[in-house]
Each structure stands twice: as C-alpha cells, then as structure tokens.
Scaffold this motif. Structure first.
Motif: not given
Length: 320
Positions: A235-250
């Motif tokens: 989802l970070t390809v379309w919407w950058w706020p998904a990046a910190p969410l994915a990182a927090a999940l990792v």
C-alpha cells in the motif's frame, strides 16, 4: 447438548470476528484510504470524507437490500484478507524457523548458507572473547588472590548467548533457538527430539500441554502479525502513511516472534527433561533416578521405527 453447541458456536464466531474480520476491516479501510487519497493528498481528511459521503449517498447504499449486500461484501473481503494474512504468516514461520533451509530453492539456500556461516563466525568470536575473559579473571585470581569484577564476564557471556544458545545451524535466531533444544537433549541425554516428541506429548500432564499450546498460539499470532505487515507493505506505493504502519507491524511482530519462540523452546526442553522418565515407565523401561544417556539410548532404541528391510529380517531399528 444444545447449550454446548451454542456456546461452541458463539466462541467460534468470536474468534472469527477477532482474528479475521476486525483486522481485515482495518486493512480494507487503509486500502480504501490509499486508493482514495494517493500520494498527492495523503493527509487530506476532507477529500476522504467527501468521497465516503458520496458513496454513502449512492442509491445502492440507501436501500435495505443494498446495505445487506454491502455489509456481506465487507465481511467477506475482511475475512479473505484475514485468511491471506494467516497464510502469509505460515510462510513467515517457515522462513523464520527454517527447519528445512537446506532443501530450499538454490538462490534461497545459498543465501541461507551464507547467513549461517556469518552467524557461526560471530558466535565463535563471541565465545572466544568470553573464554579470554574467563582466563583473564582466573589469572588475576591466581596472581592477586582477589576475584575480578563479574561485570565484564557477564557482559561477554550475555553477548555470546544473545547470538545463539548453541552453535548456529540455521539462518535465523528463532530457528537456532528451537534447534538448540534438539542439540542439548541429544548431547546431554542421547535423545532425538523429533522421534521423542510425539510419544512424549501423549504422556504429558494436561497443565503442561496447555502451557505449550498457549505458547504455540502466541507464536501463531505473532507470525500472523508479520503476515499483516506483508499485506500493508504494497500500500505504500499508493499511500506513504502505510509505510510507518507496516514498519510498526514488522517491529512488533519481530519482538513477539522472538518472545514466543524463546518461551516455546524453554517449555519444550523443560517438558522433555521433566517427563521423559514418565514416558520410559509407560514403555516398561526400568529406570530410577534422573535422566541419563543410557535411558536416552534405551528410549531411542524402542521408539525409532525399523526400516522395512530390517523388519523383514528381524534386524534392529533405524539409526539417525
């Protein structure tokens, strides 16, 4: 009987809602925001509310039938996302524990072999530093008659054990943590955990099995969380706020996996050491006192299946 079935159905529905639908609904909401806002309007709440208002006012969403269909579609999509996350979690678990990394496809196998070599080199270097610290403390005690401060020795030991409990044989810390249980039982008691465990499980007390099952479930939840991280990452390809969410999940999944694996490994080893004598008694193996290598040899001789050829000729059991 009806009351039991109703309670069981309610519990299954609660687990379905908690494990699949709610996380899936959050993922769908995030994906919708990503598709609606994009990178250019990533933090524009008015654009998102306007688009949602437009969808709500659509004729199909204002009728009872349309709302039922919409709700069913959301539930089905949420459950599908949850099942996908669980499937990805299984792959994450296989890659994290890596019990069969030597059978992976060649590029992955070569990368895993290189990783094992690096981890083994670091582990041996840390072990060497710890032994050097022990020797230095022993020399200081012999020379001055005063024990050295334990801080340096403890720090060296902790740095060594933090890399792996035993010499690394798998590409990840979690894989080596589970593998260490097999190594210790084989070295200390001549027990093959892969052969021993199915039989031992059947004689374990209910409380012990409950503890081990709880640890397994914690590991399953942790790797599923990693599966959600894999789903959020594109989802970070379309919407950058998904990046910190994915990182927090990792990061959260990594911490939980390490914690669950460590707990599970401790319980496996403790159960084997505490109850292998009970298994021996169930097999009519005469033994008193603590677990010994001789008892381990007797158990493995009886538990290992014979090969078809050995069975036909009355031969011994297979050796591993």
């Amino acid at each position: 009987m009806g009351g039991v079935l109703n309670a069981l159905g309610q519990k299954l529905a609660e687990r379905w809602l908690t494990l699949l639908v709610l996380p899936g609904a959050l993922f769908l909401a995030t994906a919708t925001a990503a598709a609606t806002l994009g990178q250019a309007h990533a933090l524009d709440p008015h654009r998102l509310t306007d688009r949602i208002t437009h969808w709500i006012q659509a004729p199909a969403a204002t009728t009872a039938g349309g709302q039922v269909v919409l709700l069913g579609a959301v539930l089905a999509a949420s459950a599908a996302a949850g099942l996908m996350a669980q499937g990805l979690g299984v792959l994450v678990q296989r890659g994290t524990l890596a019990p069969d990394w030597e059978t992976w496809p060649r590029p992955l196998r070569q990368g895993a072999r290189a990783r094992v070599a690096v981890r083994r080199t670091r582990w041996n270097a840390a072990a060497h530093r710890y032994r050097q610290q022990l020797d230095a403390d022993a020399r200081a005690l012999a020379r001055d008659g005063v024990r050295a401060d334990r801080a340096a020795r403890r720090a060296a030991h902790e740095a060594w054990r933090r890399l792996a409990a035993e010499e690394p044989a798998r590409p990840t810390w979690s894989g080596d943590r589970i593998h260490a249980v097999s190594v210790r039982l084989a070295r200390d008691h001549h027990l093959d955990l892969s052969v021993l465990w199915p039989h031992l499980w059947l004689v374990l007390p209910d409380t012990t099995r409950a503890e081990i099952t709880t640890a397994e479930q914690a590991l399953t939840r942790a790797v599923t969380l990693a599966g959600w991280a894999v789903l959020y990452a594109p989802l970070t390809v379309w919407w950058w706020p998904a990046a910190p969410l994915a990182a927090a999940l990792v990061l959260t999944a990594r911490y939980r996996i390490h914690t669950a694996v460590d707990t599970y490994a401790q319980l496996l080893e403790a159960a084997a050491r505490l109850h292998v004598v009970d298994l021996a008694a169930s097999l009519a193996i005469d033994h008193t006192g603590p677990v010994t290598p001789a008892l381990g040899d007797a158990l493995m001789q009886q538990l290992r299946p014979r090969t078809p050829l050995a069975a036909q000729h009355g031969g011994g059991r297979t050796e591993r």
